[in-house]
Design an enzyme around this catalytic site. Structure first.
Site, PDB file in Angstrom:
ATOM      1  N   GLY A 166       0.838  -1.193   0.000  1.00 41.51           N
ATOM      2  CA  GLY A 166       0.000   0.000   0.000  1.00 41.51           C
ATOM      3  C   GLY A 166       0.876   1.248   0.000  1.00 41.51           C
ATOM      4  N   THR A 167       1.977   1.161   0.707  1.00 41.78           N
ATOM      5  CA  THR A 167       2.915   2.289   0.768  1.00 41.78           C
ATOM      6  C   THR A 167       3.404   2.660  -0.625  1.00 41.78           C
ATOM      7  OG1 THR A 167       3.609   1.678   2.998  1.00 41.78           O
ATOM      8  CG2 THR A 167       5.179   2.970   1.701  1.00 41.78           C
ATOM      9  N   CYS A 196       3.385   2.495  14.848  1.00 46.13           N
ATOM     10  CA  CYS A 196       4.775   2.226  15.237  1.00 46.13           C
ATOM     11  C   CYS A 196       5.479   1.224  14.351  1.00 46.13           C
ATOM     12  CB  CYS A 196       4.856   1.811  16.705  1.00 46.13           C
ATOM     13  SG  CYS A 196       3.683   0.607  17.283  1.00 46.13           S
ATOM     14  N   ASN A 220      -6.399   4.772   9.907  1.00 46.88           N
ATOM     15  CA  ASN A 220      -5.859   3.563  10.526  1.00 46.88           C
ATOM     16  C   ASN A 220      -5.860   3.613  12.047  1.00 46.88           C
ATOM     17  OD1 ASN A 220      -3.940   5.516   9.262  1.00 46.88           O
ATOM     18  ND2 ASN A 220      -2.483   4.550  10.658  1.00 46.88           N
ATOM     19  N   SER A 276      -4.302  -2.648  -0.038  1.00 41.21           N
ATOM     20  CA  SER A 276      -3.194  -3.465   0.452  1.00 41.21           C
ATOM     21  C   SER A 276      -3.745  -4.816   0.910  1.00 41.21           C
ATOM     22  CB  SER A 276      -2.505  -2.755   1.622  1.00 41.21           C
ATOM     23  OG  SER A 276      -1.507  -3.588   2.162  1.00 41.21           O
TER      24      SER A 276
HETATM   25  N1  PLP Z   1      -2.427   3.385   4.272  1.00 39.74           N
HETATM   26  C1  PLP Z   1      -2.984   3.115   5.455  1.00 39.74           C
HETATM   27  C2  PLP Z   1      -4.187   3.882   5.874  1.00 39.74           C
HETATM   28  C3  PLP Z   1      -2.458   2.116   6.269  1.00 39.74           C
HETATM   29  O1  PLP Z   1      -3.024   1.854   7.449  1.00 39.74           O
HETATM   30  C4  PLP Z   1      -1.306   1.421   5.833  1.00 39.74           C
HETATM   31  C5  PLP Z   1      -0.684   0.383   6.692  1.00 39.74           C
HETATM   32  O2  PLP Z   1      -0.756   0.445   7.894  1.00 39.74           O
HETATM   33  C6  PLP Z   1      -0.764   1.733   4.582  1.00 39.74           C
HETATM   34  C7  PLP Z   1      -1.345   2.721   3.835  1.00 39.74           C
HETATM   35  C8  PLP Z   1       0.453   1.046   4.053  1.00 39.74           C
HETATM   36  O3  PLP Z   1       0.163  -0.235   3.570  1.00 39.74           O
HETATM   37  P1  PLP Z   1       1.325  -1.339   3.478  1.00 39.74           P
HETATM   38  O4  PLP Z   1       1.513  -1.876   4.862  1.00 39.74           O
HETATM   39  O5  PLP Z   1       0.804  -2.363   2.515  1.00 39.74           O
HETATM   40  O6  PLP Z   1       2.532  -0.644   2.966  1.00 39.74           O
END
Ligand code: PLP
Length: 374
Positions: free
Chosen positions: A78-79, A319, A146, A194
């Protein structure tokens, strides 16, 4: 109940927003895919079989958000998808909210961070003003937070943004599998998913693109994913993502049961510890998340004490470094430093039932009595 081992069975996992346990059907699909030998780019029969597995997964992910398979671009997380969305249109000034995930905030440190209300919802007046002042912007707004679970009015924001010529990206990592998600109804141009937040494996994500949209590549050096994301496909991860997306789609009706579990947890927590409060409680939230503040008792201390009682939750921001940082989300919601430091995140999921909530409450009330006495 999952996880599988005897010792793990006694532990209660209430940290589904950090990552979700792999669903058994996802594991089974991945184990089967381990026997696939081909590179999906190879033209021979082995390669074609692997390609078919990738494309079946792409179709399942597409169905989860109601788009064509060709609109799904697989990424390594997701990042990465968030980075691609924010850095893929260098001519556009980025507008975002102050409560986004670090992967959005860090992707463009120059982005304007719009304020939120005390309940964590984007400030409409600030959004309207920023859109009017910023020509050809890219607005990035998360569907669900999150830390608090608060849902942003993405569809409404997208309408405002499009009227000003902006592109719109939504980070739906914490919403997928917990809310019905339609790319068309959200009205966005880019959407991040993700796999590991919906019962799939970590290390695989997706950026959903409006048809015809061409973000710049972050990773070059191969023709995969229509030259937009180089690197041999993570076949196992993608197969797992596809299986998880299929299940998430089918199991969406279970979200109501999760909501009543979370609501019971909050109701009983507040009844037993009136000094506690729930961040974002006045806003619409995803059904699984509760951000609980126990004034005067550090979130970190709560996490450690709960862990000793075999209940896993998290404190502050998720964290990722192992260190608990003050939460920028709670700060943006106007929480003072003491309140922000006293918050924990309880995030439920498919492995939880009433017994999990009972176990949490019993352990947490011990802490709450300590905080009341302090
Ligand atoms: N966006 C949100 C709202 C998230 O909570 C997270 C992960 O905690 C991410 C993006 C990133 O996803 P990934 O862990 O697949 O890099």
């Amino acid at each position: 109940m999952n996880p599988q081992s005897a010792s793990a069975r006694e532990r209660i996992y209430l940290d589904h927003n950090a990552t979700t346990p792999l669903k058994p059907a996802v594991r089974a699909a991945m184990v089967q895919a381990m026997d696939l030998v081909g590179n999906p780019s190879s033209v021979h029969a082995f390669g074609r079989t692997a390609r078919r597995a990738v494309e079946e997964a792409r179709a399942a992910v597409a169905a989860l958000v109601g788009v064509k398979p060709a609109q799904v671009l697989f990424t390594g997380s997701g990042t990465e998808a968030n980075n691609m969305a924010l850095r893929g249109f260098p001519g556009r000034a980025v507008l975002t909210s102050a409560v986004e995930h670090e992967s959005v905030l860090a992707a463009d440190p120059a982005a304007e961070r719009l304020p939120v209300t005390p309940d964590g919802v984007i400030d409409q007046a600030a959004l309207t003003a920023a859109l009017e002042q910023t020509k050809s912007a890219l607005l990035s707004l998360m569907v669900a937070n999150n830390e608090t679970g608060v849902i942003q009015p993405v569809a409404e924001a997208a309408r405002l943004a499009h009227a000003q010529g902006a592109l719109v990206h939504a980070d739906a990592v914490q919403a997928a599998g917990r809310l019905p998600l339609s790319f068309a109804e959200l009205g966005v141009d880019l959407l991040t998913l993700s796999a590991h937040k919906l019962g799939g494996p970590a290390g695989v994500g997706a950026l959903i693109l409006a048809e015809g949209l061409e973000p710049e590549s972050l990773i070059r050096g191969g023709g995969q994913e229509k030259r937009k994301r180089a690197g041999t496909e993570n076949l196992l991860g993608i197969v797992g993502f596809g299986a998880a997306a299929r299940l998430a789609h089918d199991e969406l009706p279970n979200a109501a049961a999760l909501a009543s579990l979370r609501d019971r947890l909050e109701r009983e927590a507040l009844a037993g510890a009136p000094q506690a409060r729930i961040m974002g409680a006045g806003a619409a939230r995803v059904p699984n998340t509760s951000c609980l503040v126990l004034p005067g008792l550090l979130g970190e201390t709560q996490v450690m004490a709960l862990d000793l009682a075999s209940v896993a939750v998290s404190a502050g921001s998720a964290c990722s470094s192992g260190k608990v940082k003050p939460s920028h989300v709670l700060a943006a919601m106007g929480a003072d430093a003491v309140t922000a430091a006293s918050a924990i995140r309880v995030s439920l999921g498919w492995t939880n039932d009433d017994e999990a909530v009972d176990r949490f409450l019993t352990a947490w009330f011990t802490l709450a009595r300590r905080s009341a006495a302090a």
